[in-house]
Design a protein around this motif. Sequence first.
Motif, PDB file in Angstrom:
ATOM      1  N   THR A  43       0.831  -1.206   0.000  1.00 15.60           N
ATOM      2  CA  THR A  43       0.000   0.000   0.000  1.00 15.60           C
ATOM      3  C   THR A  43       0.863   1.252   0.000  1.00 15.60           C
ATOM      4  O   THR A  43       0.610   2.211  -0.757  1.00 15.60           O
ATOM      5  N   LEU A  44       1.905   1.263   0.826  1.00 18.61           N
ATOM      6  CA  LEU A  44       2.794   2.419   0.874  1.00 18.61           C
ATOM      7  C   LEU A  44       3.540   2.584  -0.446  1.00 18.61           C
ATOM      8  O   LEU A  44       3.776   3.722  -0.900  1.00 18.61           O
ATOM      9  N   ALA A  45       3.930   1.466  -1.075  1.00 20.06           N
ATOM     10  CA  ALA A  45       4.590   1.542  -2.378  1.00 20.06           C
ATOM     11  C   ALA A  45       3.672   2.204  -3.396  1.00 20.06           C
ATOM     12  O   ALA A  45       4.110   3.047  -4.200  1.00 20.06           O
ATOM     13  N   GLN A  46       2.394   1.854  -3.362  1.00 19.00           N
ATOM     14  CA  GLN A  46       1.427   2.481  -4.263  1.00 19.00           C
ATOM     15  C   GLN A  46       1.268   3.964  -3.950  1.00 19.00           C
ATOM     16  O   GLN A  46       1.175   4.804  -4.860  1.00 19.00           O
ATOM     17  N   ASP A  47       1.237   4.302  -2.676  1.00 15.68           N
ATOM     18  CA  ASP A  47       1.125   5.708  -2.286  1.00 15.68           C
ATOM     19  C   ASP A  47       2.306   6.519  -2.814  1.00 15.68           C
ATOM     20  O   ASP A  47       2.142   7.625  -3.340  1.00 15.68           O
ATOM     21  N   TYR A  48       3.521   5.960  -2.653  1.00 16.01           N
ATOM     22  CA  TYR A  48       4.698   6.657  -3.162  1.00 16.01           C
ATOM     23  C   TYR A  48       4.640   6.777  -4.681  1.00 16.01           C
ATOM     24  O   TYR A  48       4.992   7.813  -5.250  1.00 16.01           O
ATOM     25  N   THR A  49       4.183   5.722  -5.360  1.00 11.86           N
ATOM     26  CA  THR A  49       4.097   5.735  -6.815  1.00 11.86           C
ATOM     27  C   THR A  49       3.194   6.847  -7.312  1.00 11.86           C
ATOM     28  O   THR A  49       3.482   7.534  -8.293  1.00 11.86           O
ATOM     29  N   HIS A  50       2.061   7.021  -6.620  1.00 10.63           N
ATOM     30  CA  HIS A  50       1.091   8.015  -7.057  1.00 10.63           C
ATOM     31  C   HIS A  50       1.199   9.331  -6.309  1.00 10.63           C
ATOM     32  O   HIS A  50       0.301  10.175  -6.365  1.00 10.63           O
ATOM     33  N   GLU A  51       2.326   9.494  -5.583  1.00 10.52           N
ATOM     34  CA  GLU A  51       2.603  10.742  -4.866  1.00 10.52           C
ATOM     35  C   GLU A  51       1.470  11.151  -3.938  1.00 10.52           C
ATOM     36  O   GLU A  51       1.113  12.316  -3.812  1.00 10.52           O
ATOM     37  N   GLU A  52       0.923  10.122  -3.274  1.00 13.04           N
ATOM     38  CA  GLU A  52      -0.154  10.388  -2.329  1.00 13.04           C
ATOM     39  C   GLU A  52       0.285  10.196  -0.892  1.00 13.04           C
ATOM     40  O   GLU A  52      -0.496  10.364   0.026  1.00 13.04           O
ATOM     41  N   HIS A  53       1.580   9.828  -0.721  1.00 10.30           N
ATOM     42  CA  HIS A  53       2.044   9.552   0.650  1.00 10.30           C
ATOM     43  C   HIS A  53       2.094  10.842   1.451  1.00 10.30           C
ATOM     44  O   HIS A  53       2.703  11.815   1.027  1.00 10.30           O
ATOM     45  N   PRO A  54       1.440  10.908   2.610  1.00  5.84           N
ATOM     46  CA  PRO A  54       1.404  12.149   3.394  1.00  5.84           C
ATOM     47  C   PRO A  54       2.779  12.485   3.959  1.00  5.84           C
ATOM     48  O   PRO A  54       3.540  11.589   4.279  1.00  5.84           O
TER      49      PRO A  54
END
Length: 279
Positions: free
Chosen positions: A268-279
């Motif tokens: 999930t965190l990898a996906q967040d980083y990929t889509h620049e959604e990581h807070p």
Amino acid sequence: MPGPKDLDPFSSPRALLGAELRHAREKKGLSQEALGQKLFVSGTFVGQLEAGTRRLRPDVAPLVDEVLGTNGFFERNCEAANKSRYPEHFAEAAEAEAQATAIRQYAPLLIPGLLQTPAYAHAVNRAYDPTAPEETIDEWVAGRMERTRLLDHPTTPLLWMVLDEAALRRKTGGQEVMAEALRHVADLARRSRVIVQVLPFSAGAHKAMDGSLKLMDFQDAPPLVYFEGPGTGRLEDDPATVAQLRFTFELLTASSLSPEKSLALIETLAQDYTHEEHP
């Protein structure tokens, strides 16, 4: 009778030196404990020297030659056996790691070296030394990637990593680098090459809040634990210390997410980083 030949420094010199030490000790009729007493070290340490998991120090080598009557053999070959591409404080641990049958590690702040990608390793090493020449950084990264060849074997050594959630959320090298790094960890877990558990922030206080630890087991030598700090590192073989820190690791695994939930969080965190959604 002629003495042992000098070691070829290009053919596992540490292992060869250990084999010669065992041969010379047995020829003298000494146990590991008896030789240790003469060298002012433990019998366990002698066993680790013979197994190649510890390095023979230059200040001890002449005494070994004196006790075993080896005519300066160990003093002559000690330098070749201790050559390493790794920093001095980590060299012995890296070489022990390469011979371990099992490695259990808690990483509080960053993805462990054995699980790193080249880009992540570059970012970490650049942070360690912001003024180092790029060629030096490349050399350090190459050394770290060389260590990851341990993973080429499908099952050995056993790798069990507990990653603090902070290691996953600290943006090291930027979002693209973090996305790649976490996908790599997830891939290793999915291929059952490593057991990964995440120690979440929600676990609260725990027994290893003051630092990282790495436990290593060996087939023919006692276990070791490695402590590391900024620019420093130390191997410890005291049985009581090793047992205490093994218990610490067990407590960490009990407080961590299951491997399945850990994998889900990492992906999930990898996906967040990929889509620049990581807070």
